[in-house]
Design a protein around this motif. Structure first.
Motif, mmCIF file in Angstrom:
data_model
loop_
_atom_site.group_PDB
_atom_site.id
_atom_site.type_symbol
_atom_site.label_atom_id
_atom_site.label_comp_id
_atom_site.label_asym_id
_atom_site.label_seq_id
_atom_site.Cartn_x
_atom_site.Cartn_y
_atom_site.Cartn_z
ATOM 1 N N GLY A 214 0.617 -1.161 0.025
ATOM 2 C CA GLY A 214 -0.093 -0.037 -0.060
ATOM 3 C C GLY A 214 0.912 1.258 -0.070
ATOM 4 N N GLY A 215 0.234 2.352 0.427
ATOM 5 C CA GLY A 215 0.914 3.614 0.258
ATOM 6 C C GLY A 215 1.932 3.940 1.384
ATOM 7 N N SER A 216 1.679 3.328 2.581
ATOM 8 C CA SER A 216 2.427 3.870 3.830
ATOM 9 C C SER A 216 2.661 2.727 4.779
ATOM 10 C CB SER A 216 1.794 4.960 4.623
ATOM 11 O OG SER A 216 0.482 4.486 4.990
ATOM 12 N N THR A 217 2.888 1.513 4.271
ATOM 13 C CA THR A 217 3.021 0.280 4.894
ATOM 14 C C THR A 217 4.102 -0.474 4.417
ATOM 15 O OG1 THR A 217 0.506 0.251 5.311
ATOM 16 C CG2 THR A 217 1.793 -1.667 6.090
ATOM 17 N N ARG A 218 4.681 -1.117 5.338
ATOM 18 C CA ARG A 218 6.044 -2.094 4.851
ATOM 19 C C ARG A 218 5.779 -3.477 5.444
ATOM 20 N NH1 ARG A 218 9.080 0.423 1.694
ATOM 21 N NH2 ARG A 218 10.194 -1.177 1.197
ATOM 22 N N ARG A 219 6.287 -4.403 4.693
ATOM 23 C CA ARG A 219 6.294 -5.646 4.879
ATOM 24 C C ARG A 219 7.914 -6.029 5.186
ATOM 25 N NH1 ARG A 219 4.475 -10.487 1.370
ATOM 26 N NH2 ARG A 219 6.004 -9.481 0.131
ATOM 27 N N ILE A 220 8.215 -6.292 6.379
ATOM 28 C CA ILE A 220 9.651 -6.935 6.738
ATOM 29 C C ILE A 220 9.384 -8.106 7.420
ATOM 30 C CG2 ILE A 220 11.646 -6.526 8.137
ATOM 31 C CD1 ILE A 220 11.084 -3.446 8.213
ATOM 32 N N SER A 221 10.073 -9.200 6.747
ATOM 33 C CA SER A 221 10.656 -10.587 7.204
ATOM 34 C C SER A 221 11.857 -10.875 7.786
ATOM 35 C CB SER A 221 10.049 -11.429 5.997
ATOM 36 O OG SER A 221 8.759 -11.603 5.717
ATOM 37 N N VAL A 222 11.853 -11.531 9.015
ATOM 38 C CA VAL A 222 13.118 -11.722 9.569
ATOM 39 C C VAL A 222 13.263 -13.280 9.770
ATOM 40 C CG1 VAL A 222 14.505 -11.423 11.726
ATOM 41 C CG2 VAL A 222 12.973 -9.619 10.481
ATOM 42 N N ILE A 263 10.449 -17.988 10.622
ATOM 43 C CA ILE A 263 10.419 -16.922 9.618
ATOM 44 C C ILE A 263 9.270 -15.556 9.981
ATOM 45 C CG2 ILE A 263 10.291 -15.541 7.296
ATOM 46 C CD1 ILE A 263 11.369 -18.158 6.258
ATOM 47 N N LEU A 264 9.475 -14.753 10.938
ATOM 48 C CA LEU A 264 8.901 -13.808 11.572
ATOM 49 C C LEU A 264 8.276 -12.251 10.429
ATOM 50 C CD1 LEU A 264 9.905 -13.501 15.168
ATOM 51 C CD2 LEU A 264 8.522 -15.086 14.206
ATOM 52 N N THR A 265 7.088 -12.390 9.963
ATOM 53 C CA THR A 265 6.721 -11.353 9.381
ATOM 54 C C THR A 265 5.899 -10.314 10.116
ATOM 55 O OG1 THR A 265 6.635 -12.894 7.458
ATOM 56 C CG2 THR A 265 5.551 -10.773 7.267
ATOM 57 N N PHE A 266 6.537 -8.932 9.786
ATOM 58 C CA PHE A 266 6.024 -7.651 10.530
ATOM 59 C C PHE A 266 5.324 -6.671 9.483
ATOM 60 C CE2 PHE A 266 9.314 -9.456 12.824
ATOM 61 C CZ PHE A 266 9.202 -9.482 14.307
ATOM 62 N N THR A 267 4.185 -6.408 9.698
ATOM 63 C CA THR A 267 3.647 -5.432 8.787
ATOM 64 C C THR A 267 3.577 -4.149 9.637
ATOM 65 O OG1 THR A 267 2.218 -7.294 7.970
ATOM 66 C CG2 THR A 267 1.397 -4.924 7.477
ATOM 67 N N ILE A 268 4.191 -3.055 9.118
ATOM 68 C CA ILE A 268 4.411 -1.958 9.846
ATOM 69 C C ILE A 268 4.015 -0.628 8.946
ATOM 70 C CG2 ILE A 268 6.347 -0.597 10.771
ATOM 71 C CD1 ILE A 268 7.995 -3.117 10.624
ATOM 72 N N ARG A 269 3.109 0.291 9.898
ATOM 73 C CA ARG A 269 2.762 1.532 9.119
ATOM 74 C C ARG A 269 3.858 2.422 9.312
ATOM 75 N NH1 ARG A 269 -0.685 5.491 11.912
ATOM 76 N NH2 ARG A 269 -1.209 7.064 10.223
ATOM 77 N N GLN A 270 4.326 3.117 8.398
ATOM 78 C CA GLN A 270 5.350 4.256 8.482
ATOM 79 C C GLN A 270 4.466 5.262 9.059
ATOM 80 O OE1 GLN A 270 7.024 2.755 4.389
ATOM 81 N NE2 GLN A 270 8.795 3.353 5.680
ATOM 82 N N ARG A 341 -7.470 2.650 4.419
ATOM 83 C CA ARG A 341 -7.439 4.153 3.763
ATOM 84 C C ARG A 341 -7.955 3.994 2.304
ATOM 85 N NH1 ARG A 341 -2.726 8.097 6.262
ATOM 86 N NH2 ARG A 341 -3.279 7.736 8.373
ATOM 87 N N SER A 342 -7.481 3.261 1.588
ATOM 88 C CA SER A 342 -8.026 3.157 0.167
ATOM 89 C C SER A 342 -7.871 1.698 -0.267
ATOM 90 C CB SER A 342 -7.046 3.670 -0.836
ATOM 91 O OG SER A 342 -5.600 3.216 -0.529
ATOM 92 N N PRO A 343 -8.671 1.236 -1.143
ATOM 93 C CA PRO A 343 -8.780 -0.114 -1.692
ATOM 94 C C PRO A 343 -7.403 -0.796 -1.811
ATOM 95 C CG PRO A 343 -10.295 1.187 -3.134
ATOM 96 C CD PRO A 343 -9.583 2.027 -2.282
ATOM 97 N N GLU A 344 -6.407 0.010 -2.265
ATOM 98 C CA GLU A 344 -5.074 -0.724 -2.662
ATOM 99 C C GLU A 344 -4.214 -1.032 -1.312
ATOM 100 O OE1 GLU A 344 -4.927 3.797 -3.681
ATOM 101 O OE2 GLU A 344 -5.999 2.035 -3.947
ATOM 102 N N ASP A 345 -4.902 -0.452 -0.302
ATOM 103 C CA ASP A 345 -4.251 -0.729 1.349
ATOM 104 C C ASP A 345 -4.723 -2.233 1.732
ATOM 105 O OD1 ASP A 345 -2.606 1.260 1.392
ATOM 106 O OD2 ASP A 345 -4.066 2.652 2.204
ATOM 107 N N THR A 366 -14.619 -8.768 6.777
ATOM 108 C CA THR A 366 -15.375 -7.620 6.091
ATOM 109 C C THR A 366 -14.344 -6.448 6.201
ATOM 110 O OG1 THR A 366 -17.591 -7.955 7.170
ATOM 111 C CG2 THR A 366 -17.114 -5.735 6.107
ATOM 112 N N VAL A 367 -13.915 -5.863 4.687
ATOM 113 C CA VAL A 367 -12.740 -4.705 4.806
ATOM 114 C C VAL A 367 -13.742 -3.635 4.125
ATOM 115 C CG1 VAL A 367 -10.914 -4.198 3.120
ATOM 116 C CG2 VAL A 367 -11.201 -6.769 3.960
ATOM 117 N N ASN A 368 -13.193 -2.857 4.765
ATOM 118 C CA ASN A 368 -14.173 -1.300 4.568
ATOM 119 C C ASN A 368 -13.131 -0.081 4.368
ATOM 120 O OD1 ASN A 368 -16.850 0.054 4.823
ATOM 121 N ND2 ASN A 368 -15.628 1.259 6.416
ATOM 122 N N VAL A 369 -13.530 0.507 3.441
ATOM 123 C CA VAL A 369 -12.670 1.776 3.368
ATOM 124 C C VAL A 369 -12.881 2.821 4.183
ATOM 125 C CG1 VAL A 369 -11.800 3.516 1.449
ATOM 126 C CG2 VAL A 369 -12.020 1.363 0.783
ATOM 127 N N GLY A 370 -12.114 3.319 5.065
ATOM 128 C CA GLY A 370 -12.667 4.257 5.934
ATOM 129 C C GLY A 370 -12.976 3.418 7.363
#
Length: 424
Positions: A214-222, A263-270, A341-345, A366-370
């Motif tokens: 998405g626009g402001s999130t990262r996936r970091i896998s360790v 393998i730990l995966t972290f989804t992080i909002r920047q 925030r948006s469909p692509e997120d 259920t996924v909701n924009v907003g």
């Protein structure tokens, strides 16, 4: 509740050996002795607050880190209040002792005010204006600097320790001073061990994935050197990136997205000064991991298996909830609500569809924009979920608090609402 009550009551018990020992050996007037007691209690609470700051994982599993941090902050406030009374109503013939007492009081007061604004969400998280002000000030007061400013409390403890050793009415009592020094040395040893020695015993791994979602999130896998054997669904770790020129080596908490113990995966909002620089962390960077922490899974296990689970995630806050869904979607009724925030997120939409389509799945996502509004929840959730369900909310500070208020207005009791706020 009983565990938390016993935990908080320990703060009352902790200073008592100092108080009783001094009461037994000292011969000062009762009025002066009372104000000395207040100083001893304040000092003991400062020490206990420092001991709690190392966040023992066993204590997290017992009562949860929010309770640990809550008592840590409360002890700081109460210690300042008692120190103020002690300072104003007691006296010392030693000028250096008086100066040390004054310096330590003002230093502790300054650190407390600074920490309430920059490190505690109790006040700032409840005001958009304060959050914006904090964001502007973080240009200068970056997280690493705020942590070191907070550590001035160690200097405060050193000044108070010397202050006590300069007072004849205190230092003439050998056995009391032995106990006083034992308190001090024990706590400072625990702190030094946990902060500067024990990290070599933590989990270690290597960054193998660092990409955008998405626009402001990262996936970091360790990729861990060894399995995280005690990892539970919904847990989080404190991560420290070693040798990276992009970010500091300070510890930051991030939730685990799945239940893979290797393998730990972290989804992080920047959204903070630290997380905004994570996109520059190089593959192959070594990572230390402290944890795991979290009580979501233990709370789930205590709930009636027929009581629904309602998982409410905002943006990257869905991360720990996904691991709960992965663990329980075939054994429990789960309603997962994800606000983006948006469909692509909605980057986990396919994962949720996979869980929903699994044989025997009882998950409804259920996924909701907003953000979800009250009428949205009323239309999505069955009456049983609202009346008996356990709610888990994860997301940004203001969003979590707003959802808590909304659920309370819908009749969900506070004891059925569990939350985790994304603060860094």
């Amino acid at each position: 509740m009983l565990r938390k009550l016993l935990f908080w009551s320990f703060a009352v018990v902790f200073p008592l050996p100092l108080v009783f020992t001094y009461d037994f050996v000292a011969t000062v007037p009762p009025s002066l002795k009372f104000y000395i007691f207040l100083g001893l209690i304040a000092y003991a609470w400062w020490l206990l607050s420092i001991a709690l700051s190392v966040r023992p994982s066993w204590l997290d599993r017992l009562v949860g880190l929010p309770s640990v941090y809550g008592l840590h902050g409360m002890l700081g406030v109460l210690a300042i209040a008692l120190a103020y009374v002690h300072r104003d109503y007691s006296y010392s013939p030693s000028q250096l002792a008086r100066d040390l007492g004054d310096w330590s009081f003002y230093a502790a007061l300054g650190v407390l005010c600074f920490s309430v604004f920059f490190l505690s969400g109790w006040l700032v998280d409840r005001s958009r204006l304060l959050l914006r002000a904090k964001g502007l000030l973080e240009i200068v007061f970056r997280h690493r600097l705020t942590v070191w400013i907070h550590r001035i409390n160690l200097v405060v403890v050193g000044m108070i320790w010397l202050h006590a050793h300069l007072l004849v009415r205190v230092n003439q009592h050998f056995w009391f001073m032995m106990l006083f020094d034992l308190y001090t040395v024990t706590v400072l040893t625990i702190y030094a061990w946990k902060k500067w020695i024990a990290p070599d015993t933590y989990l270690r791994g290597t960054v193998m994935i660092n990409d955008a979602l998405g626009g402001s999130t990262r996936r970091i896998s360790v990729d861990l050197d060894s399995k995280a054997a005690t990892l539970q669904p919904g847990d989080f770790f404190f991560l420290s990136f070693e040798g990276s020129s992009s970010v500091s080596g300070e510890w930051h908490p991030f939730s685990v997205t799945d239940d893979n113990q290797k393998i730990l995966t972290f989804t992080i909002r920047q959204h903070g000064d630290f997380t905004r620089r994570l996109d520059a962390v190089e593959l192959g960077t070594r990572v230390r991991l402290e944890g795991p922490f979290g009580r979501f899974e233990s709370i789930v296990q205590k709930r009636d298996r027929e009581a629904p689970l309602v998982l409410v995630g905002m943006g990257a806050g869905v991360s720990p909830l996904l691991s709960l869904a992965a663990a329980h979607h075939t054994s429990r009724e789960i309603h997962l609500l994800w606000a983006v925030r948006s469909p692509e997120d909605a980057y986990f939409r396919d994962v949720l569809k996979e869980y929903e389509g699994a044989p025997g799945s009882r998950l409804q996502a259920t996924v909701n924009v907003g953000r979800f509004r009250r009428e949205d929840l009323a239309g999505i959730l069955p009456a049983k979920a609202i009346s008996k369900g356990a709610f888990f909310i994860v997301g940004p500070n203001l969003a979590v608090l707003a959802n808590q208020r909304m659920l309370r207005r819908m009749g969900v009791s506070a004891r059925r609402i569990h939350q985790e706020r994304l603060t860094m």
